[in-house]
Design a protein around this motif. Sequence first.
Motif, short mmCIF file in Angstrom:
data_model
loop_
_atom_site.label_atom_id
_atom_site.label_comp_id
_atom_site.label_asym_id
_atom_site.label_seq_id
_atom_site.Cartn_x
_atom_site.Cartn_y
_atom_site.Cartn_z
N PRO A 1 -145.07 -30.74 -5.75
CA PRO A 1 -146.38 -31.29 -6.11
C PRO A 1 -146.79 -30.78 -7.49
CG PRO A 1 -146.60 -29.60 -4.42
CD PRO A 1 -145.14 -29.79 -4.65
N ARG A 2 -147.29 -31.67 -8.32
CA ARG A 2 -147.67 -31.32 -9.70
C ARG A 2 -149.07 -31.82 -9.98
NH1 ARG A 2 -143.31 -30.43 -13.21
NH2 ARG A 2 -144.96 -29.69 -14.55
N PRO B 1 -143.75 -38.05 -18.59
CA PRO B 1 -142.73 -37.90 -19.63
C PRO B 1 -141.43 -37.34 -19.07
CG PRO B 1 -144.81 -36.94 -20.34
CD PRO B 1 -144.97 -37.30 -18.90
N SER B 2 -140.31 -37.83 -19.58
CA SER B 2 -139.01 -37.36 -19.09
C SER B 2 -138.75 -35.91 -19.48
CB SER B 2 -137.90 -38.26 -19.61
OG SER B 2 -137.96 -38.34 -21.02
N ASP B 3 -139.45 -35.41 -20.49
CA ASP B 3 -139.29 -34.01 -20.90
C ASP B 3 -140.46 -33.15 -20.44
OD1 ASP B 3 -141.14 -35.17 -22.54
OD2 ASP B 3 -140.36 -34.28 -24.39
N ALA B 4 -141.00 -33.46 -19.26
CA ALA B 4 -142.15 -32.70 -18.73
C ALA B 4 -141.73 -31.27 -18.43
CB ALA B 4 -142.67 -33.37 -17.46
N PRO B 5 -142.62 -30.29 -18.68
CA PRO B 5 -142.28 -28.90 -18.38
C PRO B 5 -142.06 -28.70 -16.88
CG PRO B 5 -144.60 -29.11 -18.96
CD PRO B 5 -143.97 -30.43 -19.22
N ALA B 6 -141.30 -27.67 -16.54
CA ALA B 6 -140.96 -27.41 -15.14
C ALA B 6 -142.17 -26.98 -14.32
CB ALA B 6 -139.87 -26.34 -15.06
N ASP B 7 -143.14 -26.35 -14.95
CA ASP B 7 -144.35 -25.96 -14.23
C ASP B 7 -145.55 -26.11 -15.15
OD1 ASP B 7 -143.65 -23.94 -15.93
OD2 ASP B 7 -144.01 -22.31 -14.52
N GLY B 8 -146.73 -26.06 -14.54
CA GLY B 8 -147.96 -26.21 -15.30
C GLY B 8 -148.40 -27.66 -15.35
#
Length: 156
Positions: A78-79, A99-106
């Motif tokens: 869940p994000r 976005p395909s380059d979304a950060p792993a967390d946050g």
Amino acid sequence: MLSSDPARKTSLQRWLQVGIPTAAGVLVVVLAWFAGPGLFGIAVNDGGVPTQAEVTKPAACSAANPVESVKFTLGGKPREGSLNGCGHAQGDHVEVGVPSDAPADGPVTVRASDTSAGSQDSRGPIALVLLVFACFAGGMYAYLVIKGPGRLALLS
């Protein structure tokens, strides 16, 4: 003062009158073709991965730069994210582009999935056709100017 007499021009001069503007136009079109869509201000825009999201904190459309909070699942986790938009109610389901380059967390900044624009539409080919027409028109103008006053160059 010598005047330009169309009857006295050699065949080489006539070919140069047509060839130079034609070559210049072809060169401009070829360079524009290789420059790609960025030349016409059309950026390839990654719309992201379409994902279903739920609005957790709606924003009023009367606010300046409204941003809504959404929650979604990405990679099985869940994000939370922020959506630049307004007019949704809490609990509404919307499709967003992650976005395909979304950060792993946050938190992730997402956008409505149907608002992305890119070079897949017809703006690029239309811009190139208009450029070809502009080169043709400029070449014809140069030909008519070089031909000089008197009879129209197209009728001679």
